[in-house]
Scaffold this motif. Structure first.
Motif, PDB file in Angstrom:
ATOM      1  N   VAL A  11       5.137  12.771   3.467  1.00 55.38           N
ATOM      2  CA  VAL A  11       5.246  12.994   1.982  1.00 55.38           C
ATOM      3  C   VAL A  11       3.986  12.376   1.502  1.00 55.38           C
ATOM      4  O   VAL A  11       2.992  11.901   2.268  1.00 55.38           O
ATOM      5  CB  VAL A  11       6.348  12.645   1.258  1.00 55.38           C
ATOM      6  N   ALA A  12       3.290  12.892   0.302  1.00 55.13           N
ATOM      7  CA  ALA A  12       2.432  12.458  -0.263  1.00 55.13           C
ATOM      8  C   ALA A  12       2.553  11.869  -1.731  1.00 55.13           C
ATOM      9  O   ALA A  12       3.395  12.193  -2.470  1.00 55.13           O
ATOM     10  CB  ALA A  12       1.300  13.554  -0.499  1.00 55.13           C
ATOM     11  N   THR A  13       1.879  10.784  -2.164  1.00 56.20           N
ATOM     12  CA  THR A  13       1.752  10.228  -3.576  1.00 56.20           C
ATOM     13  C   THR A  13       1.058  11.472  -4.251  1.00 56.20           C
ATOM     14  O   THR A  13       0.326  12.298  -3.927  1.00 56.20           O
ATOM     15  CB  THR A  13       1.273   8.863  -3.776  1.00 56.20           C
ATOM     16  N   ASP A  14       1.320  11.201  -5.782  1.00 53.41           N
ATOM     17  CA  ASP A  14       0.824  12.013  -6.689  1.00 53.41           C
ATOM     18  C   ASP A  14      -0.903  12.009  -6.536  1.00 53.41           C
ATOM     19  O   ASP A  14      -1.752  13.154  -6.626  1.00 53.41           O
ATOM     20  CB  ASP A  14       1.001  11.815  -8.192  1.00 53.41           C
ATOM     21  N   ALA A  15      -1.404  10.745  -6.406  1.00 56.19           N
ATOM     22  CA  ALA A  15      -2.701  10.523  -6.166  1.00 56.19           C
ATOM     23  C   ALA A  15      -3.362  11.117  -4.823  1.00 56.19           C
ATOM     24  O   ALA A  15      -4.389  11.898  -4.897  1.00 56.19           O
ATOM     25  CB  ALA A  15      -3.165   8.929  -6.229  1.00 56.19           C
ATOM     26  N   ALA A  16      -2.582  11.045  -3.784  1.00 51.32           N
ATOM     27  CA  ALA A  16      -2.998  12.023  -2.830  1.00 51.32           C
ATOM     28  C   ALA A  16      -2.984  13.402  -3.024  1.00 51.32           C
ATOM     29  O   ALA A  16      -4.013  14.091  -2.439  1.00 51.32           O
ATOM     30  CB  ALA A  16      -2.032  11.489  -1.513  1.00 51.32           C
ATOM     31  N   ASP A  87      -1.424   8.183   1.155  1.00 50.02           N
ATOM     32  CA  ASP A  87      -1.830   7.860  -0.156  1.00 50.02           C
ATOM     33  C   ASP A  87      -3.436   7.823  -0.184  1.00 50.02           C
ATOM     34  O   ASP A  87      -3.876   8.161   0.848  1.00 50.02           O
ATOM     35  CB  ASP A  87      -1.484   6.374  -0.318  1.00 50.02           C
ATOM     36  N   VAL A  88      -3.894   7.467  -1.551  1.00 52.52           N
ATOM     37  CA  VAL A  88      -5.292   7.363  -1.452  1.00 52.52           C
ATOM     38  C   VAL A  88      -5.819   5.848  -2.118  1.00 52.52           C
ATOM     39  O   VAL A  88      -5.096   5.248  -2.697  1.00 52.52           O
ATOM     40  CB  VAL A  88      -5.912   8.485  -2.676  1.00 52.52           C
ATOM     41  N   VAL A  89      -6.639   5.533  -1.432  1.00 48.49           N
ATOM     42  CA  VAL A  89      -7.273   4.018  -1.724  1.00 48.49           C
ATOM     43  C   VAL A  89      -8.880   4.184  -1.814  1.00 48.49           C
ATOM     44  O   VAL A  89      -9.618   5.045  -1.193  1.00 48.49           O
ATOM     45  CB  VAL A  89      -6.789   3.245  -0.914  1.00 48.49           C
ATOM     46  N   PRO A  90      -9.473   3.288  -2.605  1.00 49.30           N
ATOM     47  CA  PRO A  90     -10.827   3.177  -2.651  1.00 49.30           C
ATOM     48  C   PRO A  90     -11.503   3.019  -1.233  1.00 49.30           C
ATOM     49  O   PRO A  90     -10.920   2.416  -0.552  1.00 49.30           O
ATOM     50  CB  PRO A  90     -11.186   2.131  -3.684  1.00 49.30           C
ATOM     51  N   GLY A  91     -12.653   3.900  -1.029  1.00 46.70           N
ATOM     52  CA  GLY A  91     -13.286   3.331   0.279  1.00 46.70           C
ATOM     53  C   GLY A  91     -13.694   4.714   0.683  1.00 46.70           C
ATOM     54  O   GLY A  91     -13.819   5.779   0.115  1.00 46.70           O
ATOM     55  N   ARG A  92     -14.495   4.568   1.902  1.00 52.65           N
ATOM     56  CA  ARG A  92     -14.819   5.770   2.414  1.00 52.65           C
ATOM     57  C   ARG A  92     -13.993   6.417   3.741  1.00 52.65           C
ATOM     58  O   ARG A  92     -13.504   5.516   4.503  1.00 52.65           O
ATOM     59  CB  ARG A  92     -16.345   5.275   3.193  1.00 52.65           C
ATOM     60  N   GLY A  93     -13.987   7.604   3.780  1.00 59.53           N
ATOM     61  CA  GLY A  93     -13.167   8.286   4.665  1.00 59.53           C
ATOM     62  C   GLY A  93     -13.599   8.077   6.282  1.00 59.53           C
ATOM     63  O   GLY A  93     -14.724   7.751   6.222  1.00 59.53           O
ATOM     64  N   ARG A 105     -10.196   7.335   0.095  1.00 61.62           N
ATOM     65  CA  ARG A 105      -9.793   7.869   1.343  1.00 61.62           C
ATOM     66  C   ARG A 105      -8.390   7.939   1.512  1.00 61.62           C
ATOM     67  O   ARG A 105      -7.825   7.253   0.808  1.00 61.62           O
ATOM     68  CB  ARG A 105     -10.439   7.044   2.517  1.00 61.62           C
ATOM     69  N   PHE A 106      -7.897   8.695   2.391  1.00 57.33           N
ATOM     70  CA  PHE A 106      -6.494   8.763   2.933  1.00 57.33           C
ATOM     71  C   PHE A 106      -5.956   7.621   3.340  1.00 57.33           C
ATOM     72  O   PHE A 106      -6.733   7.129   4.237  1.00 57.33           O
ATOM     73  CB  PHE A 106      -6.218   9.996   3.346  1.00 57.33           C
ATOM     74  N   LEU A 107      -4.919   7.290   3.111  1.00 59.09           N
ATOM     75  CA  LEU A 107      -4.289   5.862   3.847  1.00 59.09           C
ATOM     76  C   LEU A 107      -2.806   6.324   4.155  1.00 59.09           C
ATOM     77  O   LEU A 107      -2.060   7.034   3.214  1.00 59.09           O
ATOM     78  CB  LEU A 107      -4.176   4.819   2.994  1.00 59.09           C
ATOM     79  N   THR A 108      -2.326   6.014   5.255  1.00 64.65           N
ATOM     80  CA  THR A 108      -0.972   6.254   5.509  1.00 64.65           C
ATOM     81  C   THR A 108      -0.295   5.026   5.465  1.00 64.65           C
ATOM     82  O   THR A 108      -0.450   3.896   5.722  1.00 64.65           O
ATOM     83  CB  THR A 108      -0.719   6.753   7.059  1.00 64.65           C
ATOM     84  N   ARG A 109       0.908   5.028   4.734  1.00 62.41           N
ATOM     85  CA  ARG A 109       1.843   4.094   4.464  1.00 62.41           C
ATOM     86  C   ARG A 109       3.072   4.461   5.231  1.00 62.41           C
ATOM     87  O   ARG A 109       3.135   5.730   5.552  1.00 62.41           O
ATOM     88  CB  ARG A 109       2.107   3.803   3.162  1.00 62.41           C
ATOM     89  N   SER A 110       4.259   3.655   5.470  1.00 64.85           N
ATOM     90  CA  SER A 110       5.416   4.001   6.210  1.00 64.85           C
ATOM     91  C   SER A 110       6.639   3.467   5.554  1.00 64.85           C
ATOM     92  O   SER A 110       6.673   2.597   5.089  1.00 64.85           O
ATOM     93  CB  SER A 110       5.277   3.937   7.450  1.00 64.85           C
ATOM     94  N   ARG A 111       7.796   4.238   5.823  1.00 64.68           N
ATOM     95  CA  ARG A 111       8.803   3.728   5.328  1.00 64.68           C
ATOM     96  C   ARG A 111       9.713   4.026   6.549  1.00 64.68           C
ATOM     97  O   ARG A 111       9.969   5.277   7.006  1.00 64.68           O
ATOM     98  CB  ARG A 111       9.461   4.557   4.035  1.00 64.68           C
ATOM     99  N   LEU A 112      10.807   2.952   7.084  1.00 66.50           N
ATOM    100  CA  LEU A 112      11.765   3.386   8.014  1.00 66.50           C
ATOM    101  C   LEU A 112      12.828   4.133   7.455  1.00 66.50           C
ATOM    102  O   LEU A 112      13.384   3.759   6.498  1.00 66.50           O
ATOM    103  CB  LEU A 112      12.088   2.080   8.407  1.00 66.50           C
ATOM    104  N   PHE A 113      13.294   5.025   8.479  1.00 66.20           N
ATOM    105  CA  PHE A 113      14.575   5.917   8.165  1.00 66.20           C
ATOM    106  C   PHE A 113      15.483   4.771   8.367  1.00 66.20           C
ATOM    107  O   PHE A 113      15.509   4.029   9.455  1.00 66.20           O
ATOM    108  CB  PHE A 113      14.406   7.145   8.974  1.00 66.20           C
ATOM    109  N   GLY A 114      16.569   4.799   7.848  1.00 73.83           N
ATOM    110  CA  GLY A 114      17.584   3.884   7.975  1.00 73.83           C
ATOM    111  C   GLY A 114      19.232   4.406   7.807  1.00 73.83           C
ATOM    112  O   GLY A 114      19.375   5.536   6.957  1.00 73.83           O
ATOM    113  N   GLY A 115      20.251   3.969   8.078  1.00 71.76           N
ATOM    114  CA  GLY A 115      21.427   4.453   7.758  1.00 71.76           C
ATOM    115  C   GLY A 115      21.689   5.828   8.022  1.00 71.76           C
ATOM    116  O   GLY A 115      22.269   6.599   7.196  1.00 71.76           O
ATOM    117  N   GLY A 116      21.395   6.362   9.167  1.00 75.74           N
ATOM    118  CA  GLY A 116      21.674   7.806   9.398  1.00 75.74           C
ATOM    119  C   GLY A 116      20.603   8.551   9.184  1.00 75.74           C
ATOM    120  O   GLY A 116      20.622   9.855   9.574  1.00 75.74           O
ATOM    121  N   GLU A 117      19.466   8.200   8.761  1.00 79.56           N
ATOM    122  CA  GLU A 117      18.562   9.293   8.122  1.00 79.56           C
ATOM    123  C   GLU A 117      17.678   9.503   9.350  1.00 79.56           C
ATOM    124  O   GLU A 117      16.916  10.572   9.155  1.00 79.56           O
ATOM    125  CB  GLU A 117      17.431   8.463   7.093  1.00 79.56           C
ATOM    126  N   ALA A 118      17.584   8.807  10.384  1.00 75.25           N
ATOM    127  CA  ALA A 118      16.844   9.080  11.624  1.00 75.25           C
ATOM    128  C   ALA A 118      17.164  10.484  12.156  1.00 75.25           C
ATOM    129  O   ALA A 118      18.335  10.648  12.265  1.00 75.25           O
ATOM    130  CB  ALA A 118      16.634   8.191  12.550  1.00 75.25           C
TER     131      ALA A 118
END
Length: 131
Positions: A11-16, A87-93, A105-118
């Motif tokens: 997924v992507a943030t609104d900024a991304a 997401d997007v953060v300041p800096g050079r790609g 630049r684009f940046l990858t953040r993550s969230r673990l799937f849990g409770g049956g989401e995997a």
């Protein structure tokens, strides 16, 4: 690709999404690739689709605003139980990424799937046009 519970793998943030739209004004046909290599390769890279050859072991996680998002097979094995959040953060790609020179630049953040989401891993299919 969706998980069994309807959760998207990428997924992507609104900024991304806004940054992506800006890049698409200059390069309408693009793709993302997350290789997981060192330095530039640890960020999601954005390329003109005609300039990047998707590898045989790359996995398509989904799309962001119609832009395909691929990850290397080895990285996919590591990140299989997570949702990638672009997401997007300041800096050079990355040197060859289309976000380079835009002072963000684009940046990858993550969230673990849990409770049956995997969900089951997607099949490793050869991208069209590969040999």
């Amino acid at each position: 690709m969706n998980t069994d519970t309807g959760q998207l793998r990428v997924v992507a943030t609104d900024a991304a999404l806004a940054f992506l739209a800006e890049i698409q004004r200059d390069y309408p046909d693009i793709l993302f690739h997350q290789s997981g290599g060192c330095c530039d390769g640890s960020s999601p890279m954005c390329y003109p689709a005609s300039d990047y050859r998707v590898g045989e072991t790359d996995v398509k996680l989904g799309e962001i605003s119609g832009v395909p998002f691929y990850i290397s097979g080895s990285q996919h094995a590591v990140w299989a139980h997570t949702q990638l959040i672009i997401d997007v953060v300041p800096g050079r790609g990355g040197m060859f990424s289309l976000d380079n020179g835009r002072e963000r630049r684009f940046l990858t953040r993550s969230r673990l799937f849990g409770g049956g989401e995997a969900c089951p891993l997607p099949e490793m299919t050869r991208p069209s046009g590969s040999t």
